[in-house]
Design a protein around this motif. Structure first.
Motif, PDB file in Angstrom:
ATOM      1  N   LEU A  36       0.835  -1.189   0.000  1.00 55.58           N
ATOM      2  CA  LEU A  36       0.000   0.000   0.000  1.00 55.58           C
ATOM      3  C   LEU A  36       0.874   1.245   0.000  1.00 55.58           C
ATOM      4  O   LEU A  36       1.748   1.400   0.847  1.00 55.58           O
ATOM      5  N   ASN A  37       0.639   2.140  -0.955  1.00 59.55           N
ATOM      6  CA  ASN A  37       1.363   3.408  -1.034  1.00 59.55           C
ATOM      7  C   ASN A  37       0.484   4.486  -0.409  1.00 59.55           C
ATOM      8  O   ASN A  37      -0.536   4.884  -0.983  1.00 59.55           O
ATOM      9  N   GLU A  38       0.888   4.975   0.777  1.00 61.05           N
ATOM     10  CA  GLU A  38       0.057   5.937   1.495  1.00 61.05           C
ATOM     11  C   GLU A  38       0.039   7.299   0.823  1.00 61.05           C
ATOM     12  O   GLU A  38      -0.958   8.022   0.903  1.00 61.05           O
ATOM     13  N   GLU A  39       1.143   7.698   0.197  1.00 62.54           N
ATOM     14  CA  GLU A  39       1.198   9.003  -0.417  1.00 62.54           C
ATOM     15  C   GLU A  39       0.332   9.076  -1.678  1.00 62.54           C
ATOM     16  O   GLU A  39      -0.381  10.049  -1.899  1.00 62.54           O
ATOM     17  N   GLN A  40       0.379   8.037  -2.497  1.00 59.09           N
ATOM     18  CA  GLN A  40      -0.374   8.039  -3.753  1.00 59.09           C
ATOM     19  C   GLN A  40      -1.739   7.371  -3.631  1.00 59.09           C
ATOM     20  O   GLN A  40      -2.545   7.424  -4.552  1.00 59.09           O
ATOM     21  N   GLN A  41      -1.996   6.724  -2.491  1.00 59.77           N
ATOM     22  CA  GLN A  41      -3.250   6.011  -2.241  1.00 59.77           C
ATOM     23  C   GLN A  41      -3.524   4.988  -3.338  1.00 59.77           C
ATOM     24  O   GLN A  41      -4.608   4.925  -3.930  1.00 59.77           O
ATOM     25  N   THR A  42      -2.488   4.197  -3.597  1.00 53.25           N
ATOM     26  CA  THR A  42      -2.569   3.105  -4.563  1.00 53.25           C
ATOM     27  C   THR A  42      -2.131   1.817  -3.895  1.00 53.25           C
ATOM     28  O   THR A  42      -1.519   1.830  -2.828  1.00 53.25           O
ATOM     29  N   VAL A  43      -2.430   0.700  -4.541  1.00 57.89           N
ATOM     30  CA  VAL A  43      -2.020  -0.594  -4.018  1.00 57.89           C
ATOM     31  C   VAL A  43      -1.443  -1.428  -5.154  1.00 57.89           C
ATOM     32  O   VAL A  43      -1.919  -1.372  -6.292  1.00 57.89           O
ATOM     33  N   ILE A  44      -0.385  -2.172  -4.842  1.00 57.27           N
ATOM     34  CA  ILE A  44       0.211  -3.115  -5.791  1.00 57.27           C
ATOM     35  C   ILE A  44       0.049  -4.508  -5.211  1.00 57.27           C
ATOM     36  O   ILE A  44       0.424  -4.757  -4.059  1.00 57.27           O
ATOM     37  N   VAL A  45      -0.508  -5.416  -5.988  1.00 59.55           N
ATOM     38  CA  VAL A  45      -0.753  -6.785  -5.539  1.00 59.55           C
ATOM     39  C   VAL A  45       0.128  -7.730  -6.341  1.00 59.55           C
ATOM     40  O   VAL A  45       0.068  -7.751  -7.575  1.00 59.55           O
ATOM     41  N   ASN A  46       0.969  -8.477  -5.636  1.00 58.26           N
ATOM     42  CA  ASN A  46       1.864  -9.463  -6.264  1.00 58.26           C
ATOM     43  C   ASN A  46       2.710  -8.830  -7.366  1.00 58.26           C
ATOM     44  O   ASN A  46       2.878  -9.406  -8.452  1.00 58.26           O
ATOM     45  N   ASP A  47       3.245  -7.632  -7.062  1.00 56.33           N
ATOM     46  CA  ASP A  47       4.159  -6.924  -7.964  1.00 56.33           C
ATOM     47  C   ASP A  47       3.552  -6.566  -9.308  1.00 56.33           C
ATOM     48  O   ASP A  47       4.275  -6.341 -10.288  1.00 56.33           O
TER      49      ASP A  47
END
Length: 221
Positions: A134-145
């Protein structure tokens, strides 16, 4: 994550509320001490940003009352007064961190993130686990790269709260208290809708249902 901002400067309160909401927090505000003390004693918050120079009840008195009532909510103290003895008084009263005015909002956000992770006994790795980053600054999520996925405000608040409380059973009511503001009255079915949306994003195996109890992130039932 749900915050309480107790600040009597109306313009500063409005600006900070907008900045904090843009950073993914649900924010309740109080413009004077008695109201702030009441909210902190009766509502569920993940942290408080507390000014010292408040009308009706000073910030130090609020803090002392909360701690005397065994309310251990994390508190960042804001003040225009920078004398060393006032900082000492704040820490003795139970403050967790201290930020003098004027300040840059990015410093407040950084201190707030660090405080919330300490309070939950997690560090940065808490927001990068189970194949979910979870990227708090961009409010995005990456799942399994894979490619980063943009989250809505509620999706972001909900996933961050899950990841900071991994392995804990969280009821719909509890989740609603920590991702919505005071004036909101979310239906439990709305929470379920957002949880199902998160499952489609991070995978059904990441958020488990405990029948009659709630939900668990990152731990198989």
């Amino acid at each position: 994550m749900r915050l309480l901002l107790v600040e009597d400067d109306l313009e500063l309160s409005r600006t900070l509320k907008m900045d904090l909401e843009s950073a993914g927090y649900a924010v309740d505000t109080a413009l004077e001490g008695e109201h702030g003390e009441f909210l902190g004693m009766t509502e569920s918050y993940d942290a408080v940003i507390l000014d010292l120079g408040l009308p009706k009840m000073p910030g130090l008195e609020i803090l002392k009352r909360w701690r005397a009532a065994h309310n251990s909510i994390p508190v960042i103290v804001l003040t225009a007064r920078d004398a060393w003895h006032e900082k000492v008084d704040g820490f003795k009263a139970g403050a967790d961190d201290y930020l003098g005015k004027p300040f840059h909002v990015q410093e407040l956000l950084a201190r707030l993130q660090a405080l919330l992770k300490r309070a939950n006994q997690h560090n940065q790795i808490a927001l990068n686990s189970e194949g979910v980053a979870l990227n708090e600054e961009q409010q995005t999520v990456i799942v399994n790269d894979a490619q980063a996925i943009n989250l809505t405000a509620i999706e972001f608040r909900l996933l961050r709260y899950f990841m900071l409380h991994q392995g804990q059973i969280l009821s719909k009511a509890h989740l609603g208290e920590h991702i919505y503001e005071y004036a909101s009255d979310p239906d439990s079915n709305v929470i379920e809708v957002y949880i199902n949306r998160l499952r489609r994003i991070v995978g059904n195996d990441k958020i488990h249902t405990r029948r009659g109890q709630g939900y668990v992130f990152g731990q198989k039932p």
